[in-house]
Motif scaffolding. Structure first.
Motif, PDB file in Angstrom:
ATOM      1  N   GLU A   1      -5.883  -7.873  23.894  1.00  0.00           N
ATOM      2  CA  GLU A   1      -4.982  -7.756  25.039  1.00  0.00           C
ATOM      3  C   GLU A   1      -3.584  -8.181  24.617  1.00  0.00           C
ATOM      4  O   GLU A   1      -3.418  -9.221  23.994  1.00  0.00           O
ATOM      5  N   GLN A   2      -2.587  -7.368  24.970  1.00  0.00           N
ATOM      6  CA  GLN A   2      -1.204  -7.669  24.615  1.00  0.00           C
ATOM      7  C   GLN A   2      -0.271  -7.294  25.752  1.00  0.00           C
ATOM      8  O   GLN A   2      -0.442  -6.239  26.372  1.00  0.00           O
ATOM      9  N   TRP A   3       0.728  -8.104  25.981  1.00  0.00           N
ATOM     10  CA  TRP A   3       1.726  -7.772  27.003  1.00  0.00           C
ATOM     11  C   TRP A   3       2.567  -6.574  26.573  1.00  0.00           C
ATOM     12  O   TRP A   3       3.154  -5.894  27.393  1.00  0.00           O
ATOM     13  N   HIS A   4       2.580  -6.276  25.274  1.00  0.00           N
ATOM     14  CA  HIS A   4       3.345  -5.137  24.764  1.00  0.00           C
ATOM     15  C   HIS A   4       2.800  -3.806  25.293  1.00  0.00           C
ATOM     16  O   HIS A   4       3.516  -2.826  25.361  1.00  0.00           O
ATOM     17  N   ASN A   5       1.517  -3.784  25.590  1.00  0.00           N
ATOM     18  CA  ASN A   5       0.873  -2.548  26.031  1.00  0.00           C
ATOM     19  C   ASN A   5       1.162  -2.344  27.509  1.00  0.00           C
ATOM     20  O   ASN A   5       0.603  -3.017  28.355  1.00  0.00           O
ATOM     21  N   ASP A   6       2.033  -1.392  27.822  1.00  0.00           N
ATOM     22  CA  ASP A   6       2.513  -1.288  29.190  1.00  0.00           C
ATOM     23  C   ASP A   6       1.952  -0.131  30.004  1.00  0.00           C
ATOM     24  O   ASP A   6       1.924  -0.191  31.203  1.00  0.00           O
ATOM     25  N   LEU A   7       1.483   0.910  29.401  1.00  0.00           N
ATOM     26  CA  LEU A   7       1.140   2.101  30.170  1.00  0.00           C
ATOM     27  C   LEU A   7      -0.334   2.163  30.573  1.00  0.00           C
ATOM     28  O   LEU A   7      -0.651   2.602  31.660  1.00  0.00           O
ATOM     29  N   PHE A   8      -1.217   1.699  29.729  1.00  0.00           N
ATOM     30  CA  PHE A   8      -2.651   1.791  30.001  1.00  0.00           C
ATOM     31  C   PHE A   8      -3.281   0.424  30.195  1.00  0.00           C
ATOM     32  O   PHE A   8      -4.451   0.216  29.920  1.00  0.00           O
ATOM     33  N   GLY A   9      -2.478  -0.525  30.621  1.00  0.00           N
ATOM     34  CA  GLY A   9      -2.971  -1.883  30.792  1.00  0.00           C
ATOM     35  C   GLY A   9      -2.839  -2.650  29.496  1.00  0.00           C
ATOM     36  O   GLY A   9      -2.307  -2.152  28.501  1.00  0.00           O
TER      37      GLY A   9
ATOM     38  N   PHE B   1       0.805  -1.216   0.000  1.00  0.00           N
ATOM     39  CA  PHE B   1       0.000   0.000   0.000  1.00  0.00           C
ATOM     40  C   PHE B   1       0.844   1.274   0.000  1.00  0.00           C
ATOM     41  O   PHE B   1       0.343   2.352   0.312  1.00  0.00           O
ATOM     42  N   TYR B   2       2.108   1.155  -0.367  1.00  0.00           N
ATOM     43  CA  TYR B   2       3.055   2.261  -0.275  1.00  0.00           C
ATOM     44  C   TYR B   2       2.546   3.551  -0.928  1.00  0.00           C
ATOM     45  O   TYR B   2       2.670   4.632  -0.360  1.00  0.00           O
ATOM     46  N   ASP B   3       1.966   3.451  -2.092  1.00  0.00           N
ATOM     47  CA  ASP B   3       1.505   4.648  -2.806  1.00  0.00           C
ATOM     48  C   ASP B   3       0.203   5.218  -2.248  1.00  0.00           C
ATOM     49  O   ASP B   3      -0.238   6.280  -2.671  1.00  0.00           O
ATOM     50  N   HIS B   4      -0.410   4.508  -1.295  1.00  0.00           N
ATOM     51  CA  HIS B   4      -1.698   4.946  -0.750  1.00  0.00           C
ATOM     52  C   HIS B   4      -1.731   4.859   0.773  1.00  0.00           C
ATOM     53  O   HIS B   4      -2.802   4.683   1.356  1.00  0.00           O
ATOM     54  N   LEU B   5      -0.573   4.970   1.403  1.00  0.00           N
ATOM     55  CA  LEU B   5      -0.532   4.882   2.857  1.00  0.00           C
ATOM     56  C   LEU B   5      -1.273   6.067   3.472  1.00  0.00           C
ATOM     57  O   LEU B   5      -1.168   7.192   2.980  1.00  0.00           O
ATOM     58  N   PRO B   6      -2.013   5.823   4.554  1.00  0.00           N
ATOM     59  CA  PRO B   6      -2.667   6.933   5.248  1.00  0.00           C
ATOM     60  C   PRO B   6      -1.637   7.774   5.993  1.00  0.00           C
ATOM     61  O   PRO B   6      -0.460   7.414   6.067  1.00  0.00           O
ATOM     62  N   GLU B   7      -2.084   8.879   6.553  1.00  0.00           N
ATOM     63  CA  GLU B   7      -1.172   9.751   7.283  1.00  0.00           C
ATOM     64  C   GLU B   7      -0.506   9.008   8.447  1.00  0.00           C
ATOM     65  O   GLU B   7       0.658   9.236   8.744  1.00  0.00           O
ATOM     66  N   TYR B   8      -1.244   8.121   9.095  1.00  0.00           N
ATOM     67  CA  TYR B   8      -0.708   7.332  10.207  1.00  0.00           C
ATOM     68  C   TYR B   8      -1.051   5.865   9.989  1.00  0.00           C
ATOM     69  O   TYR B   8      -2.169   5.540   9.610  1.00  0.00           O
ATOM     70  N   SER B   9      -0.095   5.005  10.228  1.00  0.00           N
ATOM     71  CA  SER B   9      -0.315   3.559  10.236  1.00  0.00           C
ATOM     72  C   SER B   9       0.157   3.046  11.585  1.00  0.00           C
ATOM     73  O   SER B   9       1.242   3.407  12.048  1.00  0.00           O
ATOM     74  N   ILE B  10      -0.664   2.232  12.209  1.00  0.00           N
ATOM     75  CA  ILE B  10      -0.342   1.692  13.522  1.00  0.00           C
ATOM     76  C   ILE B  10      -0.281   0.181  13.408  1.00  0.00           C
ATOM     77  O   ILE B  10      -1.229  -0.453  12.937  1.00  0.00           O
ATOM     78  N   PHE B  11       0.831  -0.392  13.830  1.00  0.00           N
ATOM     79  CA  PHE B  11       1.038  -1.828  13.739  1.00  0.00           C
ATOM     80  C   PHE B  11       0.908  -2.439  15.125  1.00  0.00           C
ATOM     81  O   PHE B  11       1.670  -2.099  16.031  1.00  0.00           O
ATOM     82  N   VAL B  12      -0.071  -3.308  15.277  1.00  0.00           N
ATOM     83  CA  VAL B  12      -0.324  -3.976  16.553  1.00  0.00           C
ATOM     84  C   VAL B  12      -0.671  -5.436  16.290  1.00  0.00           C
ATOM     85  O   VAL B  12      -1.030  -5.815  15.176  1.00  0.00           O
ATOM     86  N   HIS B  13      -0.576  -6.230  17.348  1.00  0.00           N
ATOM     87  CA  HIS B  13      -1.021  -7.618  17.257  1.00  0.00           C
ATOM     88  C   HIS B  13      -2.542  -7.647  17.246  1.00  0.00           C
ATOM     89  O   HIS B  13      -3.203  -6.727  17.717  1.00  0.00           O
ATOM     90  N   ALA B  14      -3.125  -8.716  16.729  1.00  0.00           N
ATOM     91  CA  ALA B  14      -4.556  -8.787  16.503  1.00  0.00           C
ATOM     92  C   ALA B  14      -5.394  -8.935  17.770  1.00  0.00           C
ATOM     93  O   ALA B  14      -6.534  -8.505  17.798  1.00  0.00           O
ATOM     94  N   PHE B  15      -4.869  -9.546  18.801  1.00  0.00           N
ATOM     95  CA  PHE B  15      -5.674  -9.774  19.991  1.00  0.00           C
ATOM     96  C   PHE B  15      -5.866  -8.472  20.766  1.00  0.00           C
ATOM     97  O   PHE B  15      -4.963  -7.633  20.820  1.00  0.00           O
TER      98      PHE B  15
END
Length: 183
Positions: free
Chosen positions: A57-65, A41-55
């Motif tokens: 709940e994730q252990w990666h998320n540390d500040l807000f639970g 999607f390089y030629d049509h990327l939105p202003e922001y792209s956020i990469f996260v795991h699908a579930f």
């Protein structure tokens, strides 16, 4: 804040569920999915792209639970504008200051065929160096770089203090290119 966003859900399962996107390779864990999205999607990327795991709940998320939605609701997009990329995880563990020992992988890494067991060889191939040039220890926070924890919280989520030391931090903002002052 993120209403209207379109999720692109990739899988790296060998037998993917119907309707999920599949990267051209299953190597590299989630990196293959993230890179596939950027390339496709390089030629049509939105202003922001956020990469996260699908579930949710994730252990990666540390500040807000553990819930990703809580993390996403609190991102300061100004920090993304200023840096071009931010890590959603501010905690340094695992990874910082050191988490990979290329010259002495753990027995578990060897037995599990983890990439850390082959890191020395990979490093030599990628950087075209001999084994004596491979560093003995490498560190990096899970998912990004090793910024100061408190500054990461301030920049990415607006939690700028006062800190227990009494210090208050200033969140990053992108400077105005026309006059050098912040926008």
């Amino acid at each position: 804040m993120f209403s209207g966003s379109v999720p692109f859900v990739y899988t790296t399962e060998r037998s993917p569920e119907f309707g999920l996107l599949v990267p051209p390779t299953l190597r590299g864990r989630e990196a293959s999915a993230y890179l596939s999205y950027v390339i496709e999607f390089y030629d049509h990327l939105p202003e922001y792209s956020i990469f996260v795991h699908a579930f949710p709940e994730q252990w990666h998320n540390d500040l807000f639970g553990p819930y990703t939605l809580n993390t996403l609701r609190n991102i300061r997009l100004q920090s993304v504008d200023a840096y071009g990329y931010v890590n959603l995880r501010c905690q340094h563990n695992p990874g910082c200051p050191t988490s990979v020992y290329p010259l002495s992988p753990s027995q578990a890494d060897i037995e599990n065929h983890d990439i850390r067991a082959y890191f020395s060889d990979a490093y030599q191939q990628i950087f075209n160096v001999t084994s004596d040039k491979v560093p003995g220890a490498i560190g990096n926070v899970c998912c990004g770089h090793c910024p100061r924890f408190e500054q990461c919280r301030c920049d990415v989520y607006g939690w700028c203090g006062p800190l227990p030391s009494g210090e208050s931090l200033q969140a990053v903002i992108k400077p105005d290119p026309h006059d050098g002052s912040p926008t």
